[in-house]
Design an enzyme around this catalytic site. Structure first.
Site, PDB file in Angstrom:
ATOM      1  N   LYS A 132       0.844  -1.198   0.000  1.00  9.01           N
ATOM      2  CA  LYS A 132       0.000   0.000   0.000  1.00  9.01           C
ATOM      3  C   LYS A 132       0.879   1.248   0.000  1.00  9.01           C
ATOM      4  O   LYS A 132       1.927   1.267   0.668  1.00  9.01           O
ATOM      5  CB  LYS A 132      -0.905  -0.028   1.246  1.00  9.01           C
ATOM      6  CG  LYS A 132      -1.948   1.089   1.293  1.00  9.01           C
ATOM      7  CD  LYS A 132      -2.865   0.934   2.506  1.00  9.01           C
ATOM      8  CE  LYS A 132      -3.925   2.003   2.588  1.00  9.01           C
ATOM      9  NZ  LYS A 132      -4.814   1.851   3.751  1.00  9.01           N
ATOM     10  N   SER A 154      -9.726   1.922   2.738  1.00  4.45           N
ATOM     11  CA  SER A 154      -8.820   2.660   1.876  1.00  4.45           C
ATOM     12  C   SER A 154      -7.786   1.791   1.153  1.00  4.45           C
ATOM     13  O   SER A 154      -7.201   2.238   0.174  1.00  4.45           O
ATOM     14  CB  SER A 154      -8.078   3.727   2.684  1.00  4.45           C
ATOM     15  OG  SER A 154      -7.284   3.129   3.684  1.00  4.45           O
ATOM     16  N   SER A 180      -9.887  -0.446   6.961  1.00  2.50           N
ATOM     17  CA  SER A 180      -9.312  -0.320   5.619  1.00  2.50           C
ATOM     18  C   SER A 180      -8.599  -1.541   5.068  1.00  2.50           C
ATOM     19  O   SER A 180      -8.227  -1.552   3.897  1.00  2.50           O
ATOM     20  CB  SER A 180      -8.358   0.869   5.566  1.00  2.50           C
ATOM     21  OG  SER A 180      -9.097   2.041   5.443  1.00  2.50           O
TER      22      SER A 180
END
Ligand code: GLN
Length: 486
Positions: free
Chosen positions: A76, A151, A175
């Site tokens: 990420k 996210s 997330s």
């Protein structure tokens, strides 16, 4: 054999039996990215040449590759990687190159794994659909008109689309789990403190945790083995080292006590999600666990508590992005104040600004007691109620999200609706607990439904075993695949 369909433990098996080598694996993934990324849009940075060079370097150093040597991974884009851009999907950090590696990246590198790229996310991890990325909207590989969740939407979509075998995400209020649920993959948010946050760009420091997003539960345990453990660079890191989480995968839940809180099945939950979760609870009973309905009524205050605490911490953490040091800087300014103001106004997106404003408000004198202090008190109540439940039960079963993946654009202009979608996940972060999301079924439109299993602090082994046992029973991956409808 379709290499990119395999889990990491399957890849390792094939390497051991000399059916596959690391180069073939890397090339298969690079080809897959080439073929699928134009539709899915999961990456902010793709490390094509770098990953090849990295593998060559490892191969020069070691004659025989084993364990995790040469296994690819996606990361990420809020986890710092030395020499490679870490953007947090924000204009503010569009050109930021970290001078150091996050501690989890050091561990990935110690294991000679190959980073394939940095994955898209909601700006600074604020959001639940990855639509708040400055760069692009990631699509859900199961249906390109739907969001992948967020996210960590890039991480979950990349795993679901077989563009990486596994990935790292971060979870402040859901997330990792919610995008895993929307994309039909496995996601684990570890106990607060189990995985070092050093080098994770902070959103809300008392809630943030890094964790694995994988194709199955065994891979999830394997990746947790690598990233968990004490780190002196993170003062909230705890002293739990060298646990082999794969040993917990016993395929047996006999005698396990599972609580199902009725509040998570009430108003707002999609009926199909509800009925599939009820089926899942029955399957656990058939497998020999006891399942009982309980009340977790404090959960109804969790969402408000979460948004107060998360925004308060974010407003403080994001103060460092000032246009002076490593961030975006406005082109024209008359004085220092204008430099700050214009750089921040131009560099941050609307959702990030909304949170900074909200957070500054709840921390301001006059409102501090009414909001921030109150939220901290409720946080303690939430923790206490979970503690009580875990005095009697081994784990808590809930949906990961009240709905399946929603249409792109359907919530992005309505912040409150987007916040409401976090209702099932945020209380876990408030209480610092571990929780996993695994896919259990699909709805009538073929979109995956996720189940969340919440454990007591540091009881990752319990939830991994329960998730594994369920996975072995229903074999989701053998039945369902993303279809790339568009
Ligand atoms: N969707 C939640 C939020 O917007 C959770 C985000 C996260 O876990 N990083 O805050």
């Amino acid at each position: 054999m379709n290499i990119t369909e395999l889990t990491v433990h399957e890849l390792q098996e094939k390497i051991k039996n000399k059916e596959l080598n690391a180069k073939e694996i890397l090339n298969a993934y690079l080809d897959r990215i080439q073929a699928r990324e134009k539709d899915v849009q999961a990456f902010v940075t793709i490390l094509k040449e770098e990953s090849k060079n990295e593998l060559e370097k490892i191969q020069k150093e070691k004659e025989e590759l084993n364990d995790f040597d040469g296994i690819p991974i996606g990361v990420k884009d809020n986890i710092c990687t030395k020499g490679i851009k870490t953007t947090c999907s924000s204009k503010m950090l569009e050109n930021f190159i970290s001078p150091y590696d996050a501690s989890v990246i050091e561990k990935i590198k110690e294991n000679n794994m190959i980073i394939l790229g940095k994955l898209n996310m909601d700006e600074f991890a604020m959001g639940g659909s990855t639509e708040y990325s400055y760069f692009k909207k990631t699509k859900n590989p199961w249906n390109l008109n739907k969001v992948p969740g967020g996210s960590s939407g890039g991480s979950a979509a990349a795993v679901a689309a077989n563009m990486v075998p596994w990935a790292l995400g971060s979870d402040t209020g859901g997330s990792i789990r919610q995008p895993a649920s929307f994309c039909g993959v496995v996601g684990l948010k570890p106990t607060y403190g189990l995985v070092s946050r050093y080098g994770l760009v902070a959103f809300a420091s008392s809630l943030d945790q890094i964790g694995p997003i994988t194709k199955d539960v065994r891979d999830c345990a394997l990746l947790l083995n690598i990233i968990a453990g004490h780190d002196e660079k993170d003062t909230t890191s705890c002293n739990r080292n060298n646990i082999d989480y794969t040993k917990a995968l016993k395929n047996d839940v006999k005698g396990m006590k599972i609580a199902v809180p009725k509040e998570f099945f009430a108003e707002g939950i999609n009926q199909e999600v509800k009925s599939k979760l009820e089926e899942a609870a029955k399957i656990y009973e058939e497998l020999g666990a006891t399942v009982e309905e309980i009340s977790l009524d404090i959960a109804k205050y969790s969402l408000a508590t979460y948004y107060i605490i998360a925004c308060a911490e974010a407003s403080s953490n994001l103060g460092r992005f000032d246009g002076i040091r490593y961030t975006y800087r406005t082109k024209e300014f008359k004085n220092l104040k204008e430099l700050y103001r214009k750089s921040r106004s131009e560099g941050f997106g609307a959702e990030v600004k909304r949170r900074i404003i909200l957070g500054t408000y709840v921390l301001s004198s006059g409102y501090y007691d009414a909001y921030y202090k109150k939220a901290q008190k409720v946080r303690t109540l939430v923790m206490n109620q979970f503690k009580e439940v875990f005095n009697k039960y081994d784990l808590i079963l809930t949906p990961t999200s009240p709905t399946v993946a929603f249409d792109i654009g359907s919530k992005s202009n309505n912040p409150l609706e987007m916040y409401l979608a976090d209702i099932c996940t945020v209380s876990v972060n408030i209480a610092g607990l571990p929780a996993i999301s695994i896919p259990i079924n699909v709805d009538s439109q073929g979109m995956p439904i996720g189940m969340q299993l919440i454990g007591n602090k540091f009881c990752e082994e319990t939830i991994l075993n329960a998730a594994y046992t369920y996975e072995q029973k229903i074999k989701f991956r053998e039945k369902y695949r993303p279809e790339f409808k568009s």
